[in-house]
Design a protein around this motif. Sequence first.
Motif, PDB file in Angstrom:
ATOM      1  N   UNK A   1       1.610 -19.162  -8.530  1.00  0.00           N
ATOM      2  CA  UNK A   1       1.067 -17.829  -8.713  1.00  0.00           C
ATOM      3  C   UNK A   1       1.979 -17.049  -9.654  1.00  0.00           C
ATOM      4  N   UNK A   2       1.365 -16.422 -10.648  1.00  0.00           N
ATOM      5  CA  UNK A   2       2.087 -15.549 -11.559  1.00  0.00           C
ATOM      6  C   UNK A   2       1.429 -14.180 -11.486  1.00  0.00           C
ATOM      7  N   UNK A   3       2.223 -13.173 -11.108  1.00  0.00           N
ATOM      8  CA  UNK A   3       1.730 -11.802 -11.078  1.00  0.00           C
ATOM      9  C   UNK A   3       2.375 -11.030 -12.218  1.00  0.00           C
ATOM     10  N   UNK A   4       1.570 -10.237 -12.915  1.00  0.00           N
ATOM     11  CA  UNK A   4       2.018  -9.517 -14.103  1.00  0.00           C
ATOM     12  C   UNK A   4       1.771  -8.028 -13.900  1.00  0.00           C
ATOM     13  N   UNK A   5       2.795  -7.225 -14.177  1.00  0.00           N
ATOM     14  CA  UNK A   5       2.682  -5.768 -14.189  1.00  0.00           C
ATOM     15  C   UNK A   5       3.030  -5.286 -15.581  1.00  0.00           C
ATOM     16  N   UNK A   6       2.317  -4.286 -16.072  1.00  0.00           N
ATOM     17  CA  UNK A   6       2.526  -3.773 -17.420  1.00  0.00           C
ATOM     18  C   UNK A   6       3.062  -2.351 -17.343  1.00  0.00           C
ATOM     19  N   UNK A   7       4.163  -2.112 -18.097  1.00  0.00           N
ATOM     20  CA  UNK A   7       4.769  -0.778 -18.114  1.00  0.00           C
ATOM     21  C   UNK A   7       5.013  -0.338 -19.553  1.00  0.00           C
ATOM     22  N   UNK A   8       5.139   0.975 -19.720  1.00  0.00           N
ATOM     23  CA  UNK A   8       5.514   1.584 -21.001  1.00  0.00           C
ATOM     24  C   UNK A   8       7.016   1.385 -21.176  1.00  0.00           C
ATOM     25  N   UNK A   9       7.426   0.756 -22.265  1.00  0.00           N
ATOM     26  CA  UNK A   9       8.847   0.455 -22.481  1.00  0.00           C
ATOM     27  C   UNK A   9       9.697   1.712 -22.609  1.00  0.00           C
ATOM     28  N   UNK A  10       9.100   2.830 -23.005  1.00  0.00           N
ATOM     29  CA  UNK A  10       9.885   4.051 -23.210  1.00  0.00           C
ATOM     30  C   UNK A  10      10.023   4.889 -21.951  1.00  0.00           C
TER      31      UNK A  10
ATOM     32  N   UNK B   1       5.894 -15.723 -21.707  1.00  0.00           N
ATOM     33  CA  UNK B   1       5.499 -17.097 -21.420  1.00  0.00           C
ATOM     34  C   UNK B   1       6.641 -17.826 -20.746  1.00  0.00           C
ATOM     35  N   UNK B   2       6.288 -18.944 -20.130  1.00  0.00           N
ATOM     36  CA  UNK B   2       7.301 -19.757 -19.487  1.00  0.00           C
ATOM     37  C   UNK B   2       6.683 -20.937 -18.776  1.00  0.00           C
ATOM     38  N   UNK B   3       7.539 -21.871 -18.401  1.00  0.00           N
ATOM     39  CA  UNK B   3       7.120 -23.013 -17.601  1.00  0.00           C
ATOM     40  C   UNK B   3       7.134 -22.585 -16.143  1.00  0.00           C
ATOM     41  N   UNK B   4       6.001 -22.672 -15.491  1.00  0.00           N
ATOM     42  CA  UNK B   4       5.862 -22.173 -14.120  1.00  0.00           C
ATOM     43  C   UNK B   4       6.232 -23.279 -13.138  1.00  0.00           C
ATOM     44  N   UNK B   5       7.290 -23.053 -12.382  1.00  0.00           N
ATOM     45  CA  UNK B   5       7.741 -23.992 -11.355  1.00  0.00           C
ATOM     46  C   UNK B   5       7.624 -23.398  -9.955  1.00  0.00           C
ATOM     47  N   UNK B   6       7.537 -22.067  -9.874  1.00  0.00           N
ATOM     48  CA  UNK B   6       7.455 -21.380  -8.584  1.00  0.00           C
ATOM     49  C   UNK B   6       6.712 -20.073  -8.807  1.00  0.00           C
ATOM     50  N   UNK B   7       6.479 -19.320  -7.747  1.00  0.00           N
ATOM     51  CA  UNK B   7       5.827 -18.024  -7.890  1.00  0.00           C
ATOM     52  C   UNK B   7       6.682 -17.107  -8.761  1.00  0.00           C
ATOM     53  N   UNK B   8       6.041 -16.396  -9.649  1.00  0.00           N
ATOM     54  CA  UNK B   8       6.735 -15.518 -10.597  1.00  0.00           C
ATOM     55  C   UNK B   8       6.140 -14.114 -10.535  1.00  0.00           C
ATOM     56  N   UNK B   9       6.987 -13.115 -10.723  1.00  0.00           N
ATOM     57  CA  UNK B   9       6.558 -11.732 -10.914  1.00  0.00           C
ATOM     58  C   UNK B   9       7.091 -11.294 -12.264  1.00  0.00           C
ATOM     59  N   UNK B  10       6.198 -11.119 -13.215  1.00  0.00           N
ATOM     60  CA  UNK B  10       6.584 -10.744 -14.563  1.00  0.00           C
ATOM     61  C   UNK B  10       6.272  -9.281 -14.814  1.00  0.00           C
ATOM     62  N   UNK B  11       7.194  -8.590 -15.457  1.00  0.00           N
ATOM     63  CA  UNK B  11       6.951  -7.240 -15.955  1.00  0.00           C
ATOM     64  C   UNK B  11       6.932  -7.329 -17.473  1.00  0.00           C
ATOM     65  N   UNK B  12       5.854  -6.854 -18.069  1.00  0.00           N
ATOM     66  CA  UNK B  12       5.750  -6.825 -19.525  1.00  0.00           C
ATOM     67  C   UNK B  12       5.832  -5.372 -19.957  1.00  0.00           C
ATOM     68  N   UNK B  13       6.878  -5.057 -20.728  1.00  0.00           N
ATOM     69  CA  UNK B  13       7.073  -3.704 -21.240  1.00  0.00           C
ATOM     70  C   UNK B  13       6.463  -3.618 -22.637  1.00  0.00           C
ATOM     71  N   UNK B  14       5.551  -2.680 -22.818  1.00  0.00           N
ATOM     72  CA  UNK B  14       4.883  -2.516 -24.103  1.00  0.00           C
ATOM     73  C   UNK B  14       5.433  -1.284 -24.821  1.00  0.00           C
ATOM     74  N   UNK B  15       5.644  -1.416 -26.119  1.00  0.00           N
ATOM     75  CA  UNK B  15       6.152  -0.320 -26.936  1.00  0.00           C
ATOM     76  C   UNK B  15       5.001   0.436 -27.591  1.00  0.00           C
ATOM     77  N   UNK B  16       5.022   1.779 -27.467  1.00  0.00           N
ATOM     78  CA  UNK B  16       4.002   2.565 -28.174  1.00  0.00           C
ATOM     79  C   UNK B  16       4.135   2.376 -29.684  1.00  0.00           C
TER      80      UNK B  16
END
Length: 89
Positions: free
Chosen positions: A1-10, A65-80
């Motif tokens: 399982x990979x869970x992704x949250x998206x945040x504003x980098x600033x 991106x990445x090789x998934x071996x276990x449950x992951x929680x990813x945060x992706x910070x996006x730049x305006x």
Amino acid sequence: MVCVNVVDATTNNPITNVDFISTENGSPSSTDLDDPDGEICYSVPGGTDFEVTVQKDGFNDGVRNGLIEKNENWVIAMNPIVSSSHSSK
């Protein structure tokens, strides 16, 4: 399982209404357009090369991106996207 949250980098605030595009081992796996809360979880088998791209108007695309071996929680910070309409003197 990979869970992704998206945040504003600033500001580190969550970004809502984003497009998620994912691939598994280089092949498209799913697209979720205009996701209302900016959070998503994928069921990804272990040993999978997984990538997710996040898009929203007014922001540069975010990718993780990445090789998934276990449950992951990813945060992706996006730049305006910064407007260059003003000039410096």
